[in-house]
Scaffold this motif. Structure first.
Motif, short mmCIF file in Angstrom:
data_model
loop_
_atom_site.label_atom_id
_atom_site.label_comp_id
_atom_site.label_asym_id
_atom_site.label_seq_id
_atom_site.Cartn_x
_atom_site.Cartn_y
_atom_site.Cartn_z
N CYS A 79 0.82 -1.22 0.00
CA CYS A 79 0.00 0.00 0.00
C CYS A 79 0.85 1.27 0.00
O CYS A 79 0.52 2.24 -0.68
N ILE A 80 1.95 1.24 0.73
CA ILE A 80 2.84 2.40 0.73
C ILE A 80 3.43 2.61 -0.67
O ILE A 80 3.47 3.73 -1.18
N TYR A 83 0.16 3.52 -3.03
CA TYR A 83 -0.79 4.57 -2.63
C TYR A 83 -0.23 5.55 -1.61
O TYR A 83 -0.90 6.51 -1.25
N THR A 85 0.22 5.17 1.52
CA THR A 85 -0.43 5.07 2.82
C THR A 85 -0.31 3.67 3.36
O THR A 85 -0.17 2.71 2.60
N SER A 86 -0.36 3.55 4.68
CA SER A 86 -0.33 2.22 5.30
C SER A 86 -1.71 1.80 5.80
O SER A 86 -1.84 0.79 6.48
N ASP A 87 -2.73 2.60 5.46
CA ASP A 87 -4.09 2.27 5.89
C ASP A 87 -4.66 1.15 5.03
O ASP A 87 -4.69 1.25 3.80
N CYS A 114 -6.11 -1.28 0.06
CA CYS A 114 -5.45 -0.05 0.47
C CYS A 114 -6.47 1.07 0.52
O CYS A 114 -7.29 1.23 -0.39
N GLU A 116 -7.17 5.08 0.57
CA GLU A 116 -6.54 6.36 0.24
C GLU A 116 -7.03 7.47 1.15
O GLU A 116 -8.03 7.44 1.72
#
Length: 116
Positions: A79-80, A83, A85-87, A114, A116
């Motif tokens: 995801c990092i 995108y 992000t780590s969410d 992931c 955003e």
């Protein structure tokens, strides 16, 4: 003379970086340990929509807790990378009850999206 020795040592050290010696000695890519174990893992997604991914790690038999953390790590890294992000919204993930986790052939599989 001392400069030549230091320069020579530096050149040898840098030349070993791409030779596979780093993995042998636990330096560089793939050196993350979870619960004291190293896992082989990946996160894969369709090119058309990289937000939905499947993360897999093995060997689960080395440490169940370590495998869970390693699979989470693979998802977070994915995801990092795509995108920033780590969410993650996990369909099957670290918070899934242990008895419901997907384990086949000593491989743990997580699925997530992931955010955003």
């Amino acid at each position: 003379m001392m400069r030549i020795v230091i320069l020579g040592s530096l050149v040898l050290t840098l030349s070993a970086c791409g030779s596979g010696l780093g993995d042998r000695f636990g330096i560089g890519k793939g050196t993350e340990f979870f619960d004291g174990q190293r896992y082989s893992g990946s996160a894969k997604a369709d090119r058309s929509d990289r937000s939905h991914f499947v993360a897999s790690v093995r060997p689960v038999s080395a440490s169940f807790d370590g495998a869970i953390e390693a699979a989470r790590y693979e998802g977070v890294q994915h995801c990092i990378k795509y995108y920033g992000t780590s969410d993650i919204a996990w369909d099957v993930g670290p918070d899934t009850p242990r008895e419901a986790l997907v384990i086949e052939n000593d491989t743990l599989t997580f699925m997530g999206t992931c955010q955003e």
